[in-house]
Scaffold this active site. Structure first.
Site, PDB file in Angstrom:
ATOM      1  N   ARG A  47       0.837  -1.211   0.000  1.00  0.00           N
ATOM      2  CA  ARG A  47       0.000   0.000   0.000  1.00  0.00           C
ATOM      3  C   ARG A  47       0.864   1.251   0.000  1.00  0.00           C
ATOM      4  O   ARG A  47       0.569   2.237  -0.669  1.00  0.00           O
ATOM      5  CB  ARG A  47      -0.915   0.018   1.220  1.00  0.00           C
ATOM      6  CG  ARG A  47      -2.030  -0.984   1.106  1.00  0.00           C
ATOM      7  CD  ARG A  47      -3.002  -0.824   2.242  1.00  0.00           C
ATOM      8  NE  ARG A  47      -4.087  -1.773   2.157  1.00  0.00           N
ATOM      9  CZ  ARG A  47      -5.041  -1.899   3.067  1.00  0.00           C
ATOM     10  NH1 ARG A  47      -5.031  -1.133   4.130  1.00  0.00           N
ATOM     11  NH2 ARG A  47      -5.981  -2.781   2.923  1.00  0.00           N
ATOM     12  N   ASP A 156     -13.242  12.818  14.616  1.00  0.00           N
ATOM     13  CA  ASP A 156     -12.376  11.806  14.019  1.00  0.00           C
ATOM     14  C   ASP A 156     -10.956  12.369  14.018  1.00  0.00           C
ATOM     15  O   ASP A 156     -10.769  13.594  13.988  1.00  0.00           O
ATOM     16  CB  ASP A 156     -12.811  11.463  12.592  1.00  0.00           C
ATOM     17  CG  ASP A 156     -12.262  10.125  12.115  1.00  0.00           C
ATOM     18  OD1 ASP A 156     -13.009   9.124  12.134  1.00  0.00           O
ATOM     19  OD2 ASP A 156     -11.055  10.059  11.762  1.00  0.00           O
TER      20      ASP A 156
HETATM   21  C1  LIG Z   1     -14.052   2.055  10.301  1.00  0.00           C
HETATM   22  S1  LIG Z   1     -14.241   3.764  10.703  1.00  0.00           S
HETATM   23  C2  LIG Z   1     -15.585   3.674  11.858  1.00  0.00           C
HETATM   24  C3  LIG Z   1     -16.696   4.661  11.562  1.00  0.00           C
HETATM   25  C4  LIG Z   1     -17.951   4.517  12.419  1.00  0.00           C
HETATM   26  N1  LIG Z   1     -17.653   4.666  13.809  1.00  0.00           N
HETATM   27  C5  LIG Z   1     -18.633   3.196  12.154  1.00  0.00           C
HETATM   28  O1  LIG Z   1     -18.561   2.279  12.985  1.00  0.00           O
HETATM   29  O2  LIG Z   1     -19.222   3.033  11.081  1.00  0.00           O
HETATM   30  C6  LIG Z   1     -12.810   4.028  11.769  1.00  0.00           C
HETATM   31  C7  LIG Z   1     -12.504   5.507  11.992  1.00  0.00           C
HETATM   32  O3  LIG Z   1     -11.630   5.613  13.127  1.00  0.00           O
HETATM   33  C8  LIG Z   1     -10.765   6.712  12.909  1.00  0.00           C
HETATM   34  N2  LIG Z   1      -9.611   6.599  13.830  1.00  0.00           N
HETATM   35  C9  LIG Z   1      -8.565   5.749  13.768  1.00  0.00           C
HETATM   36  N3  LIG Z   1      -7.687   5.991  14.768  1.00  0.00           N
HETATM   37  C10 LIG Z   1      -8.224   7.024  15.498  1.00  0.00           C
HETATM   38  C11 LIG Z   1      -7.788   7.733  16.639  1.00  0.00           C
HETATM   39  N4  LIG Z   1      -6.622   7.451  17.259  1.00  0.00           N
HETATM   40  N5  LIG Z   1      -8.571   8.733  17.116  1.00  0.00           N
HETATM   41  C12 LIG Z   1      -9.750   9.035  16.488  1.00  0.00           C
HETATM   42  N6  LIG Z   1     -10.216   8.395  15.400  1.00  0.00           N
HETATM   43  C13 LIG Z   1      -9.453   7.406  14.896  1.00  0.00           C
HETATM   44  C14 LIG Z   1     -10.418   6.591  11.441  1.00  0.00           C
HETATM   45  O4  LIG Z   1      -9.947   7.819  10.922  1.00  0.00           O
HETATM   46  C15 LIG Z   1     -11.743   6.136  10.820  1.00  0.00           C
HETATM   47  O5  LIG Z   1     -12.478   7.230  10.318  1.00  0.00           O
END
Ligand SMILES: C[S@@+](CC[C@H](N)C(=O)[O-])C[C@H]1O[C@@H](n2cnc3c(N)ncnc32)[C@H](O)[C@@H]1O
Length: 285
Positions: A47, A156
């Protein structure tokens, strides 16, 4: 970055050394809380090689230096997207929205109607479908919510998805999948194709890294943090669960993702109240 017109290195020249993988893993753990096991090296390597070619970097060394540079926001956000997924959709894991509707919201709406304060938080909200699903549930049950002290926060770590959530523009086929009960709250988009102000006005969006101390003074009545902690190692997950427990009012709800599990000191207070659903029951209450 390579000068314009120079030959872009091919995939083989970007084979990630163990040392470089460790540097990326260390960076991702320090800044995003992500746990990258050594078994992820081939995936990360391919990636990243694609990203380096797209962005005209000539080496991983150059890329790593850029991640710490003055204009690192875009590169960091790109790295995070490459290591995690932003996949989400409206009313994902619908049983949580049933609990929200049947158990969580009725007393909170009463509280707000009596002049009380209500705060809901979608932590790790990606492109916003989760907080808008919460807002649709609230608005359906309490059409006057925007006039009350009733607020939803969507955060986020990735500024790119937060901007997307703020823009509130979603393709028609995605909106068409929303249950008719809630679909009626999105009768038409405004001239710019955004979700209606009645929903947007209920939500405030912001960039927030969950592994850093939370900046809030008040507590929340419900927190959705779903499919985010799955990327964290166990000690980081436990810290985040404890931080959520401290950020919840007594009786407040925490919803986590279908493949996540509560663990550590927070589990003494966050009592199971359904599938991947917990209620904050501080000692002595
Ligand atoms: C798979 S999405 C989940 C979205 C939603 N909560 C759902 O369940 O459909 C994961 C999100 O977590 C965010 N994320 C990852 N690490 C994070 C962190 N340390 N703090 C805040 N957000 C984070 C990513 O940017 C991404 O947008």
């Amino acid at each position: 970055m390579s000068a314009e017109g120079s030959i872009t290195p091919n995939a083989e020249s970007f084979a990630l050394s163990d040392q470089e993988f460790e540097a990326i893993a260390k960076f991702a753990h320090k800044h995003f809380g992500l746990a990258l096991a050594a078994s992820k090296k081939p995936l990360v390597s391919s990636r990243l090689a694609r990203k380096l070619r797209q962005r005209n970097f000539t080496s991983f060394k150059e890329y790593l230096a850029c991640l710490d540079g003055p204009n690192a926001e875009q590169e960091r956000s790109g790295l995070l997207s490459l290591l995690t997924t932003n996949v989400t959709h409206f009313f994902r894991e619908p049983h949580h929205f049933e609990t929200l509707r049947n158990d969580v919201l009725p007393p909170l709406i009463e509280q707000a109607r009596r002049g009380g304060r209500v705060r809901l938080w979608s932590a790790g909200c990606s492109n916003g479908q989760e907080p808008y699903s919460i807002a649709m549930t609230v608005l359906d049950m309490c059409p006057e919510a925007a006039k009350l002290d009733f607020k939803i926060l969507g955060t986020d770590i990735d500024p790119v998805v937060v901007r997307h959530a703020q823009a509130a523009k979603y393709p028609e086929d995605e909106l068409a999948q929303i249950d008719a009960k809630y679909r009626k709250l999105v009768p038409a988009r405004d001239a710019e194709g955004r979700l209606p102000g009645s929903l947007r006005n209920l939500i405030t969006f912001g960039v927030l890294n969950l592994i850093e101390p939370f900046p809030f003074k008040g507590r929340f009545d419900a927190i959705f943090c779903r499919n985010v902690a799955i990327y964290f190692d166990n000690p980081t997950q436990q810290k985040v669960w404890s931080a959520f427990q401290n950020a919840l009012n007594p009786g407040g709800y925490l919803f986590i993702g279908h493949s996540e599990r509560m663990s550590g000191p927070a589990s003494q207070h966050l009592k199971t109240a359904g599938i991947t659903t917990y209620v904050n029951s501080p000692a002595g209450r």
